[in-house]
Enzyme design. Sequence first.
Site, PDB file in Angstrom:
ATOM      1  N   SER A 138      19.830  12.105   8.093  1.00  0.00           N
ATOM      2  CA  SER A 138      19.373  11.118   9.063  1.00  0.00           C
ATOM      3  C   SER A 138      17.887  10.879   8.895  1.00  0.00           C
ATOM      4  O   SER A 138      17.134  11.787   8.560  1.00  0.00           O
ATOM      5  CB  SER A 138      19.655  11.586  10.499  1.00  0.00           C
ATOM      6  OG  SER A 138      19.237  10.604  11.421  1.00  0.00           O
ATOM      7  N   LYS A 210      26.546  14.949  12.614  1.00  0.00           N
ATOM      8  CA  LYS A 210      25.824  13.699  12.332  1.00  0.00           C
ATOM      9  C   LYS A 210      26.508  12.521  13.013  1.00  0.00           C
ATOM     10  O   LYS A 210      25.851  11.592  13.491  1.00  0.00           O
ATOM     11  CB  LYS A 210      25.773  13.472  10.818  1.00  0.00           C
ATOM     12  CG  LYS A 210      25.195  12.108  10.376  1.00  0.00           C
ATOM     13  CD  LYS A 210      23.803  11.872  10.891  1.00  0.00           C
ATOM     14  CE  LYS A 210      23.061  10.746  10.194  1.00  0.00           C
ATOM     15  NZ  LYS A 210      23.792   9.588   9.783  1.00  0.00           N
ATOM     16  N   HIS A 213      25.395  12.647  16.489  1.00  0.00           N
ATOM     17  CA  HIS A 213      23.997  12.184  16.459  1.00  0.00           C
ATOM     18  C   HIS A 213      23.955  10.667  16.510  1.00  0.00           C
ATOM     19  O   HIS A 213      23.191  10.062  17.283  1.00  0.00           O
ATOM     20  CB  HIS A 213      23.315  12.699  15.188  1.00  0.00           C
ATOM     21  CG  HIS A 213      22.019  12.012  14.846  1.00  0.00           C
ATOM     22  ND1 HIS A 213      21.966  10.734  14.318  1.00  0.00           N
ATOM     23  CD2 HIS A 213      20.732  12.426  14.944  1.00  0.00           C
ATOM     24  CE1 HIS A 213      20.712  10.387  14.120  1.00  0.00           C
ATOM     25  NE2 HIS A 213      19.941  11.391  14.491  1.00  0.00           N
ATOM     26  N   ASN A 214      24.772  10.023  15.687  1.00  0.00           N
ATOM     27  CA  ASN A 214      24.760   8.562  15.646  1.00  0.00           C
ATOM     28  C   ASN A 214      25.314   7.955  16.929  1.00  0.00           C
ATOM     29  O   ASN A 214      24.873   6.888  17.357  1.00  0.00           O
ATOM     30  CB  ASN A 214      25.562   8.063  14.433  1.00  0.00           C
ATOM     31  CG  ASN A 214      24.799   8.227  13.134  1.00  0.00           C
ATOM     32  OD1 ASN A 214      23.873   9.030  13.054  1.00  0.00           O
ATOM     33  ND2 ASN A 214      25.183   7.495  12.122  1.00  0.00           N
ATOM     34  N   GLU A 217      22.562   8.069  19.227  1.00  0.00           N
ATOM     35  CA  GLU A 217      21.641   7.023  18.768  1.00  0.00           C
ATOM     36  C   GLU A 217      22.054   5.655  19.328  1.00  0.00           C
ATOM     37  O   GLU A 217      21.210   4.878  19.801  1.00  0.00           O
ATOM     38  CB  GLU A 217      21.637   7.003  17.244  1.00  0.00           C
ATOM     39  CG  GLU A 217      20.806   5.927  16.583  1.00  0.00           C
ATOM     40  CD  GLU A 217      21.010   5.917  15.084  1.00  0.00           C
ATOM     41  OE1 GLU A 217      21.298   4.844  14.525  1.00  0.00           O
ATOM     42  OE2 GLU A 217      20.904   7.007  14.474  1.00  0.00           O
TER      43      GLU A 217
END
Length: 507
Positions: A138, A210, A213-214, A217
Amino acid sequence: MTQEKVLCDIGFIGLGVMGKNLVLNLADNGYNIAAFDLNHEKVTDTIEQDRLENKTDSPRVYGCFSYTELLSQLKAPHLIVLSVPAGEPVDQVCESLIGAGIQPDDIIIDTGNSLWVDTVEREKRYKSQFLLFSSAVSGGEVGARFGPALMPSGTPYAWTRIKPIWEAISAKVDPATGKPIERTEPGEVIEYGDPCAAYIGPAGAGHYVKMVHNGIEYADMQIICEAYQVLREGLGMSCDEIADTFEKWNQGPLDSYLMEISVEVLRHKLDDETPLVDVILDKAGQKGTGLWTAVSSLEVGCPAPTISQAVYARSISSFKSARVTASELLEGPDSKEYTEEEKQTFITRLHDAIYCAKICAYAQGFQLMKLAAKEHNWELDFSSIAKIWRAGCIIRAVFLQSITEAFNRDENLENLLLDEFFAKQLNLHQSNWRQAIADITLMGIPAGALTSALSYYDSMRSGVLPANLLQGQRDFFGAHTFERTDKATGKKYHVEWSSKGRPMVSM
């Protein structure tokens, strides 16, 4: 010009924007790279870029124009990094490397945005031919070049070989302040601070983290965008005025990369001084990771309404023509003029609403990872995950230092809302949050992320929810049974309901 034969430390396949910058980052940190791409121009471009940036007398990147040449250029056992699109391209490269003679002790690292279940299947499929290791990355183009956040997963043996490389190229954080240690110049190397790279767990775990995480985001971006629309349409502020407000907010608990870049986007002007954001079409794209997060939250039974709402917001933005038509047909509230004092009061309330909604979005993401870890027998270190997100990645923020500390206080913390620090913050700001949501609703401006976060907060703090009536409904039409508060836990009950909805048999 023919390059001198040098056995390289690392092979690299895929020299798009991310791949090229990761190669240059590796080179800055002292590694010789054998680079390959099906597009040979990208190979030569990467070599030329390295030549321009290289501060030594020797080349650091060596071009290869076939998979066989790539393997011959590497020290054994081979270590090869892939930076190719997720899905079929990953398998195509793996099959090509098998054909070129890759060995069982060689390691291939998939750094793309692969769906985590695909990674698990690939490790099983190729385990007799090579070691597949995955590492989510990232930080975008700049992060790849000067220090990304890295979320590796796979066999512990492979990690022992990869760890020193990954820690070298990752972003670094000042352990005392939690602030990123910036690296912005080619050739610059940072050898101190906490590296934003940590082993996540078995195959697929890194890509799952991840993915979440996105998803966070998506929520964080949507929250900021809703604040922008409210300030622009509700208060009539200019882009520069909103940028000034965001810049001020970025000095406090909302300090983050996303807030920082929002300021730059809002300040960018065309030649005629028109704000660029005013001519950008309001149709948002997505690459799937936010959707995957929302789907996974439903699969494991974890509420993530703010993350899901951010995905829906992008979806509804794609219905541009329908929205334009509806804007002529559907009425909203009358506009209101605000005094300067009223504007400043509202801006303060909106700041608090963003902060509280952000806490809830992260709480949803971390609880999702916790439930997924339980389901898949992963031992995730949530303090470590929060630490590696403090720099290098898109959601990097000072806020993550508080999350790190929360999991240091209680590694078994079920939900961030139950941590003493975050509970205190929410209690302190929830009144302003509510008032901001009420005002936004009366303005007629959509704020699904901010609103869903408040509903999530209120649901979490409710000792009793209307699911008792829901269970009665389900038992009425489908005999789904229910538990009772006045009986032993786990025992199921059913009522023979009459056609009028009254129980025919008392219980």
